[in-house]
Scaffold this motif. Structure first.
Motif, mmCIF file in Angstrom:
data_model
loop_
_atom_site.group_PDB
_atom_site.id
_atom_site.type_symbol
_atom_site.label_atom_id
_atom_site.label_comp_id
_atom_site.label_asym_id
_atom_site.label_seq_id
_atom_site.Cartn_x
_atom_site.Cartn_y
_atom_site.Cartn_z
ATOM 1 N N SER A 92 0.837 -1.211 0.000
ATOM 2 C CA SER A 92 0.000 0.000 0.000
ATOM 3 C C SER A 92 0.867 1.254 0.000
ATOM 4 N N LEU A 93 1.981 1.223 0.718
ATOM 5 C CA LEU A 93 2.878 2.377 0.748
ATOM 6 C C LEU A 93 3.526 2.597 -0.618
ATOM 7 N N ILE A 94 3.852 1.501 -1.331
ATOM 8 C CA ILE A 94 4.357 1.650 -2.698
ATOM 9 C C ILE A 94 3.330 2.378 -3.556
ATOM 10 N N ALA A 95 2.064 1.987 -3.428
ATOM 11 C CA ALA A 95 1.008 2.623 -4.216
ATOM 12 C C ALA A 95 0.878 4.096 -3.866
ATOM 13 N N LEU A 96 0.941 4.424 -2.577
ATOM 14 C CA LEU A 96 0.827 5.828 -2.168
ATOM 15 C C LEU A 96 1.942 6.670 -2.757
ATOM 16 N N GLU A 97 3.158 6.137 -2.757
ATOM 17 C CA GLU A 97 4.258 6.937 -3.283
ATOM 18 C C GLU A 97 4.234 6.987 -4.808
ATOM 19 N N ARG A 98 3.924 5.865 -5.440
ATOM 20 C CA ARG A 98 3.970 5.819 -6.909
ATOM 21 C C ARG A 98 2.837 6.638 -7.530
ATOM 22 N N ILE A 99 1.650 6.576 -6.924
ATOM 23 C CA ILE A 99 0.487 7.249 -7.525
ATOM 24 C C ILE A 99 0.340 8.684 -7.043
ATOM 25 N N PHE A 100 0.533 8.877 -5.723
ATOM 26 C CA PHE A 100 0.231 10.192 -5.147
ATOM 27 C C PHE A 100 1.469 10.989 -4.764
ATOM 28 N N GLY A 101 2.671 10.392 -4.922
ATOM 29 C CA GLY A 101 3.889 11.137 -4.626
ATOM 30 C C GLY A 101 4.126 11.398 -3.157
ATOM 31 N N VAL A 102 3.539 10.582 -2.283
ATOM 32 C CA VAL A 102 3.772 10.744 -0.845
ATOM 33 C C VAL A 102 5.195 10.306 -0.526
ATOM 34 N N GLY A 103 5.945 11.108 0.217
ATOM 35 C CA GLY A 103 7.358 10.824 0.475
ATOM 36 C C GLY A 103 7.565 9.796 1.560
ATOM 37 N N ILE A 104 7.572 8.522 1.188
ATOM 38 C CA ILE A 104 7.788 7.451 2.159
ATOM 39 C C ILE A 104 9.147 6.806 1.957
ATOM 40 N N PHE A 105 9.489 6.515 0.701
ATOM 41 C CA PHE A 105 10.759 5.866 0.392
ATOM 42 C C PHE A 105 11.700 6.751 -0.435
ATOM 43 N N ASP A 106 11.208 7.824 -1.002
ATOM 44 C CA ASP A 106 11.997 8.711 -1.853
ATOM 45 C C ASP A 106 12.760 9.712 -0.983
ATOM 46 N N PRO A 107 14.102 9.696 -0.962
ATOM 47 C CA PRO A 107 14.856 10.641 -0.113
ATOM 48 C C PRO A 107 14.598 12.099 -0.485
ATOM 49 N N ALA A 108 14.321 12.353 -1.766
ATOM 50 C CA ALA A 108 14.059 13.730 -2.182
ATOM 51 C C ALA A 108 12.794 14.282 -1.540
ATOM 52 N N LEU A 109 11.905 13.386 -1.104
ATOM 53 C CA LEU A 109 10.657 13.814 -0.455
ATOM 54 C C LEU A 109 10.692 13.566 1.051
ATOM 55 N N GLY A 110 11.888 13.272 1.566
ATOM 56 C CA GLY A 110 12.016 13.019 3.001
ATOM 57 C C GLY A 110 11.851 11.568 3.391
ATOM 58 N N GLY A 111 11.803 10.663 2.397
ATOM 59 C CA GLY A 111 11.620 9.251 2.698
ATOM 60 C C GLY A 111 12.935 8.506 2.856
ATOM 61 N N ASP A 112 12.853 7.208 3.093
ATOM 62 C CA ASP A 112 14.035 6.368 3.301
ATOM 63 C C ASP A 112 13.852 5.063 2.521
ATOM 64 N N PRO A 113 14.655 4.844 1.473
ATOM 65 C CA PRO A 113 14.485 3.617 0.676
ATOM 66 C C PRO A 113 14.761 2.339 1.468
ATOM 67 N N LEU A 114 15.613 2.406 2.506
ATOM 68 C CA LEU A 114 15.890 1.212 3.304
ATOM 69 C C LEU A 114 14.701 0.820 4.178
ATOM 70 N N LEU A 115 13.806 1.777 4.436
ATOM 71 C CA LEU A 115 12.610 1.451 5.213
ATOM 72 C C LEU A 115 11.802 0.373 4.510
ATOM 73 N N PHE A 116 11.761 0.429 3.172
ATOM 74 C CA PHE A 116 11.039 -0.592 2.422
ATOM 75 C C PHE A 116 11.644 -1.968 2.672
ATOM 76 N N GLN A 117 12.978 -2.066 2.664
ATOM 77 C CA GLN A 117 13.612 -3.366 2.871
ATOM 78 C C GLN A 117 13.278 -3.934 4.249
ATOM 79 N N HIS A 118 13.272 -3.078 5.253
ATOM 80 C CA HIS A 118 12.896 -3.549 6.597
ATOM 81 C C HIS A 118 11.462 -4.081 6.599
ATOM 82 N N PHE A 119 10.541 -3.330 6.025
ATOM 83 C CA PHE A 119 9.144 -3.781 5.974
ATOM 84 C C PHE A 119 9.016 -5.075 5.166
#
Length: 535
Positions: A222-249
């Motif tokens: 669901s978080l992938i969908a939020l970031e890919r469709i709506f641009g919510v900064g969860i994993f993208d560092p440019a938006l304040g996200g952390d790509p390693l957070l995905f690996q942990h989840f």
């Protein structure tokens, strides 16, 4: 009118309880639902296998002369998605688990029959999304959907694939809930927890993992969908996200998912070995607690997938130690299977050969897993073909051997027919040698430094790749053979009788194939499982 209706004899077996398509698609019988799952899973298995065939054909030569780089990426992604989520995870629980669990505990059906059917429909809906992804052009992220590639850069049909896996995850959750409720509330009189067959314990432990871990996967997708469709900064560092957070989840779910694949296989092998050796299982209580221990510690080792991802050195040490610890209950099971075989009256029938093949492949895969759990070794072996070989020895060599062993063992119970033992033994032996020829060279490739997921490679790796591709062709034949002789047995195989293996267990006390409600009279359990010394 009532007298006329009462004079009509009941159906002879669950197979006679309606022959129309509607009677199958709207059935609440756990046995028929298991057959529906088996048909769907077999389709996806061979579909994923075709993608593997393309991969091995591509790797015969060092140059990428069959598939383009993009097509190769899509092929191994489709292979991984289909094999992991549409075959390996549901294979034993959804088929053998659905068919056998109620009978093994003396129940008439699952606790929630309608929920059971709904879980199959969810599985099929998820499969349709995945097939749509294939038809529309595929996806190239790999089955792990690593960010930021899956959220920011991939031009493939990421969302179709994510939705398919998301939906099939809920199928797993519903199946797990059903198994837990059935095991708790529908055991026959006298069937205490320490009288449960080890296959039931494995299904129960797997159900707990399904229910607790799969929601994390759903949240992650669901978080992938939020970031890919709506641009919510969860994993993208440019938006304040952390790509390693995905690996942990992702790995917090996916490492327990490894045990969703292998724990059921351990349960199957326990049943095959004790029946084939004509001996009570050695160390029953140790086997039970080993199953429980694997399911618990499996939640604590996800970080060993991230030794080279930049996590803390201290975290890596902790995850490394925990990964060594989880090998202990697995080793207990291997030792106890070996002790069960010792001085047993072993019948080398096809199910036993599949079980022995599982033990051999699982041991080799498990020992190489210890190598990967050591941080210093993992730095050089990570993302090489060594990891591919290790994963396939456990998941494919282990789980598929056990799945086919279980199919062969309970085939007379499911169909009431016997198959050719000669052909079945040949297929089991062919599969063992074909598998080793396919994947053992990949250990050597990884040790020599060949990275995975490349469609071109250095010429010095070609000989080992040719051996691996030759083994894959043998393996493909060994997978196709059971379709032939098992299909033949449906029409031409001799009648099996209720218990052709002279095995212990409540499922063997009823007819083959079983009646719709399993037992005419609810059985009463008066002894523990596997009392072969009384035979």
């Amino acid at each position: 009118m009532n007298n006329i209706e009462s004079a009509v004899p009941p159906p002879r077996s669950y197979l006679d309880d309606g022959h129309t398509l509607r009677s199958w698609l709207f059935t609440h019988d756990h046995k028929r639902i298991a057959i529906l799952y088996a048909l769907a899973i077999t389709f996806f298995f061979f579909l994923g296998g075709f993608a593997a065939l393309l991969i091995r054909l591509e790797l015969i030569t060092p140059a990428g002369d069959l598939l383009t780089a993009d097509a190769y990426n899509k092929a191994f992604t489709f292979h991984g998605v289909v094999m992991v989520w549409f075959f390996l995870i549901p294979s034993i629980p959804a088929t053998l688990g659905n068919f056998l669990l109620p009978m093994m505990i003396g129940a008439r059906d699952m606790a929630f029959p309608r929920l059971n059917l709904f879980s199959w429909y969810l599985y099929m809906i998820g499969g349709l999304f995945t097939l749509a992804m294939l038809v529309l052009g595929g996806v190239d992220t790999g089955w792990t959907f690593y960010t930021p590639f899956s959220t920011m850069f991939s031009n493939g049909h990421v969302m179709l694939t994510v939705v398919g896996v998301f939906v099939v995850g809920f199928s797993s959750i519903l199946t797990g809930i059903n198994f837990i409720a059935t095991t708790h509330s529908m055991r026959a009189p006298g069937m205490t927890w320490m009288r449960l067959p080890l296959f039931v314990w494995a299904m129960y432990a797997v159900a707990l993992v399904m229910v607790l871990a799969t929601p994390v996967l759903a949240m992650t997708l669901s978080l992938i969908a939020l970031e890919r469709i709506f641009g919510v900064g969860i994993f993208d560092p440019a938006l304040g996200g952390d790509p390693l957070l995905f690996q942990h989840f992702f790995w917090f779910y996916s490492h327990p998912a490894v045990y969703i694949m292998v724990l059921p296989a351990m349960g199957v092998v326990s049943e095959l070995i004790t029946a084939g050796a004509r001996k009570r299982i050695f160390g029953y209580k140790f086997m039970v607690w080993a199953i429980v221990g694997i399911s618990v510690v499996g939640f604590l080792v996800w970080g060993h997938h991230m030794f080279v991802a930049g996590q803390s050195m201290y975290a890596s040490i902790v995850f490394s130690i925990l990964s060594f610890i989880i090998a202990v209950p697995s080793a207990i099971k291997v030792f106890n299977w070996t002790a069960t075989l010792y001085k047993g009256r072993i019948d080398f029938n096809a199910p036993m050969l599949y079980a022995l093949g599982f033990v051999g492949l699982f041991m080799l895969g498990g020992m190489t897993g210890i190598f990967l759990a050591a941080t210093a070794l993992d730095v050089s072996l990570h993302d090489t073909y060594f990891v591919v070989a290790h994963f396939h020895y456990i998941m494919v060599g282990g789980s598929v051997m056990a799945y086919l062993g279980g199919i062969h063992f309970w085939w007379p119970k499911v169909t009431g027919r016997l198959y050719s033992q000669a052909w079945a033994r040949f297929a089991a032996i062919l599969m063992f040698f074909g598998f080793n020829l396919t994947f053992f060279p990949q250990y050597l490739l990884g040790y020599e430094g060949m990275p995975r997921r490349y469609h071109e490679y250095l010429p010095q790796f070609q000989v080992l790749n040719i051996l691996s591709s030759a083994g894959a062709s043998i393996l493909a034949v060994s997978y196709l053979l059971p379709l032939v002789y098992l299909g033949w047995s449906l029409r031409c195989g001799p009648r099996s009788g209720p218990n052709p293996w002279r095995a212990k267990g409540l499922e063997w006390l009823t007819d083959s194939p079983p009646p719709t409600h399993n037992f005419e009279v609810t059985p009463v359990v008066t002894e523990g499982p596997y009392a072969y010394e009384d035979a």
